[in-house]
Design an enzyme around this catalytic site. Structure first.
Site, PDB file in Angstrom:
ATOM      1  N   SER A   1      23.354 -56.540 -18.790  1.00 50.89           N
ATOM      2  CA  SER A   1      23.826 -56.416 -20.167  1.00 50.89           C
ATOM      3  C   SER A   1      23.315 -57.561 -21.031  1.00 50.89           C
ATOM      4  O   SER A   1      23.413 -58.727 -20.658  1.00 50.89           O
ATOM      5  CB  SER A   1      25.356 -56.429 -20.216  1.00 50.89           C
ATOM      6  OG  SER A   1      25.874 -55.152 -19.957  1.00 50.89           O
TER       7      SER A   1
ATOM      8  N   HIS B   1      30.178 -57.725 -25.510  1.00 53.31           N
ATOM      9  CA  HIS B   1      31.057 -57.705 -24.342  1.00 53.31           C
ATOM     10  C   HIS B   1      30.651 -58.759 -23.306  1.00 53.31           C
ATOM     11  O   HIS B   1      31.445 -59.106 -22.427  1.00 53.31           O
ATOM     12  CB  HIS B   1      31.130 -56.309 -23.713  1.00 53.31           C
ATOM     13  CG  HIS B   1      29.948 -55.907 -22.890  1.00 53.31           C
ATOM     14  ND1 HIS B   1      28.962 -55.070 -23.352  1.00 53.31           N
ATOM     15  CD2 HIS B   1      29.602 -56.209 -21.617  1.00 53.31           C
ATOM     16  CE1 HIS B   1      28.073 -54.871 -22.399  1.00 53.31           C
ATOM     17  NE2 HIS B   1      28.431 -55.563 -21.339  1.00 53.31           N
TER      18      HIS B   1
ATOM     19  N   ASP C   1      28.606 -53.785 -30.415  1.00 50.63           N
ATOM     20  CA  ASP C   1      28.439 -54.482 -29.144  1.00 50.63           C
ATOM     21  C   ASP C   1      27.243 -55.424 -29.151  1.00 50.63           C
ATOM     22  O   ASP C   1      26.442 -55.452 -28.214  1.00 50.63           O
ATOM     23  CB  ASP C   1      28.330 -53.508 -27.973  1.00 50.63           C
ATOM     24  CG  ASP C   1      28.658 -54.185 -26.635  1.00 50.63           C
ATOM     25  OD1 ASP C   1      28.984 -55.391 -26.642  1.00 50.63           O
ATOM     26  OD2 ASP C   1      28.585 -53.518 -25.594  1.00 50.63           O
TER      27      ASP C   1
END
Length: 360
Positions: free
Chosen positions: A212, A98, A129
């Site tokens: 992230s 992402h 992911d």
């Protein structure tokens, strides 16, 4: 029930460093006429070991930061900032899918210098992911991170999250491993349901937009996961719930990254599937009651078990299935090749089928 979760592409941070709390007693010097030498010696004896332990822990933090931070990079995309980890000396970078989105080229900044490096996408694997990039030119002295062992991760271990929350590169937060084996579902584009990921590491280390794709590390300077999600609290308008973050375990990171680097694709996901597409169905009161099969892949797990388009799955084993999300979460607890009982409705009649699970 699983807490709503938000992905952290523009992830936010803490301070660009780590702070240890020193437990130091405050004692004024005794008056010249006072006579309490025994009490003074006793207090000093108690304070000494505490101070030494605090200093040792602080030194451990600083050593981990020194060892790992040079392997954590900032990834700049047209949609925001994320983080990544240097996977090998050839310039491969592992991060979240992402973070990279639909883009193919990126600007990468390493923690040890101001120079911006170019990088290209190798493969993105949204089903877990994860994604791998490769620097266009690996600089001299590029330091790959040391990756740990998921089997040795335990609740209560001290960990640190390293990344670039809100563009604050080389930021570090600390906490503990709060729980293991969590199954969580990301929030998808536009607020819809995203991918479901099993066996996540829950941590109290702050995970904010920009973290992230970064590193969750232990005190042995080993990466034990990739920070990916922060829980959100619906009662607070969907804002991030403090102290509840999730990281993809290092075992899955290594499995996926190694396949991408070696084969240019993921050949074995290790994730169970029915090999169908479906949609959530609701009753007359608009309450979700199951997942209707929209398509069934020929030769796939559901097809071999006799399921067909129009069937409505209501259970996987003993787990109730009411939505696509609950179906994904139920399957995440199983492995490819495992046999399970699927309960479903066909023309309002309840039926069961023994299904040998396929692979995503």
């Amino acid at each position: 029930m699983h807490a709503p979760l938000s992905r952290s592409r523009l992830l936010l941070p803490l301070t660009a460093g780590v702070c240890a709390i020193a437990l130091v007693g405050g004692c004024s010097a005794p008056d010249s006429g006072s006579a309490a030498p025994e009490a003074t010696r006793s207090d000093s004896a108690r304070q000494g070991p505490v101070s030494r332990a605090t200093n040792e822990l602080q030194s451990d933090y600083q050593e981990v930061i020194k060892n790992v931070l040079p392997s954590v990079v900032q990834i700049d995309t047209s949609n925001g900032l994320g983080s990544g980890i240097v996977y090998d000396a050839k310039g491969h970078i592992v991060t979240n899918a992402h973070v990279v989105g639909d883009e193919k080229t990126f600007k990468v900044t390493v923690a040890t210098g101001e120079k911006v490096l170019g990088a290209s996408l190798v493969v993105s694997y949204p089903e877990q992911d994860l994604a791998v990039l490769k620097l266009d030119e690996a600089p001299d002295g590029l330091k790959a991170a040391k990756f740990g062992d998921s089997d040795k991760v335990a609740v209560g271990q001290i960990v640190m999250a390293m990344g670039s929350p809100l563009g604050l590169s080389s930021s570090v937060t600390q906490g503990i491993v709060s729980a293991l084996g969590r199954t969580v579902t990301e929030r998808g584009a536009g607020g819809g349901t995203g991918v479901t990921i099993a066996n996540m590491v829950q941590t109290s280390a702050a995970i904010n937009p920009g973290n992230s794709g970064g590193a969750l590390v232990n005190l042995d300077s080993e990466v034990i996961g990739i920070p990916t999600l922060a829980a959100t609290d619906p009662q607070l308008g969907g804002s991030t719930a403090p102290g509840i973050g999730f990281a993809i375990p290092v075992s899955m990171v290594r499995t996926i990254a190694d396949q991408i680097i070696k084969d240019g694709k993921v050949t074995h996901s290790g994730r169970a599937a029915l090999n169908i597409t479906g949609r959530t169905v609701v009753d007359d009161d608009y309450q979700p009651v199951g997942v209707a099969l929209v398509s069934v892949a020929g030769g796939g797990a559901a097809d071999k078990a006799g399921l067909r388009v129009g069937d409505i799955i209501t259970k996987i084993g003993d787990a109730e299935v009411t939505t696509i999300t609950s179906l994904s979460e139920a399957l995440a607890d199983h492995e490819p090749g495992q046999k399970i009982t699927v309960t479903y409705l066909r023309s309002d009649a309840q039926k069961t089928a023994e299904v040998t699970l396929g692979e995503i």
